[in-house]
Design a protein around this motif. Sequence first.
Motif, PDB file in Angstrom:
ATOM      1  N   ASN A  54       6.004  -5.418   1.109  1.00  0.00           N
ATOM      2  CA  ASN A  54       5.488  -4.151   0.509  1.00  0.00           C
ATOM      3  C   ASN A  54       5.213  -2.794   1.129  1.00  0.00           C
ATOM      4  O   ASN A  54       4.373  -2.772   1.943  1.00  0.00           O
ATOM      5  CB  ASN A  54       3.898  -4.679  -0.331  1.00  0.00           C
ATOM      6  CG  ASN A  54       4.342  -5.850  -1.142  1.00  0.00           C
ATOM      7  OD1 ASN A  54       5.059  -5.824  -1.762  1.00  0.00           O
ATOM      8  ND2 ASN A  54       3.438  -6.910  -0.915  1.00  0.00           N
ATOM      9  N   THR A  56       3.803   0.919   1.289  1.00  0.00           N
ATOM     10  CA  THR A  56       2.935   1.519   0.758  1.00  0.00           C
ATOM     11  C   THR A  56       3.033   3.149   0.751  1.00  0.00           C
ATOM     12  O   THR A  56       2.799   3.854   0.012  1.00  0.00           O
ATOM     13  CB  THR A  56       1.539   1.378   1.500  1.00  0.00           C
ATOM     14  OG1 THR A  56       1.614   1.672   2.751  1.00  0.00           O
ATOM     15  CG2 THR A  56       1.076   0.086   1.288  1.00  0.00           C
ATOM     16  N   THR A  75       3.956  -0.699   5.923  1.00  0.00           N
ATOM     17  CA  THR A  75       3.744  -1.825   4.971  1.00  0.00           C
ATOM     18  C   THR A  75       2.447  -2.402   4.990  1.00  0.00           C
ATOM     19  O   THR A  75       1.795  -2.125   5.971  1.00  0.00           O
ATOM     20  CB  THR A  75       4.941  -2.826   5.378  1.00  0.00           C
ATOM     21  OG1 THR A  75       4.484  -3.264   6.765  1.00  0.00           O
ATOM     22  CG2 THR A  75       6.252  -2.133   5.460  1.00  0.00           C
TER      23      THR A  75
END
Length: 112
Positions: A54, A56, A75
């Motif tokens: 993920n 950011t 991440t």
Amino acid sequence: MFKMQQILNRRSPHLILSLMMLGFITLTAGSYLRPGTVRLRCCESVSRRNFDFNITQYRIQREMKPCVKAIILYTKEKGPLCVHPKARWVPQKIKKLLSAAHLPQHLIEFLY
């Protein structure tokens, strides 16, 4: 000359202390003029390998030795990762990140 030898032979504590202080002052006086080392936190190598973490945020890093041209993807799982700016999957990841920020499409295209 003879008088100096007599003084040195007596090992006057004042003379020894004066010489030590002179040496100390000489050594420390110029120390602030020496160039210091700068530690850089940058990508020195990059990867083209895709990942599934993920993201950011991201940052574009310019090339300036020893740093290389890179995209730094931040991440949640692994922290910052250095990726090759021309890797095929990078633009899609960045566009996905920007669209999740609810930016207008024309602005997303402009930013990347």
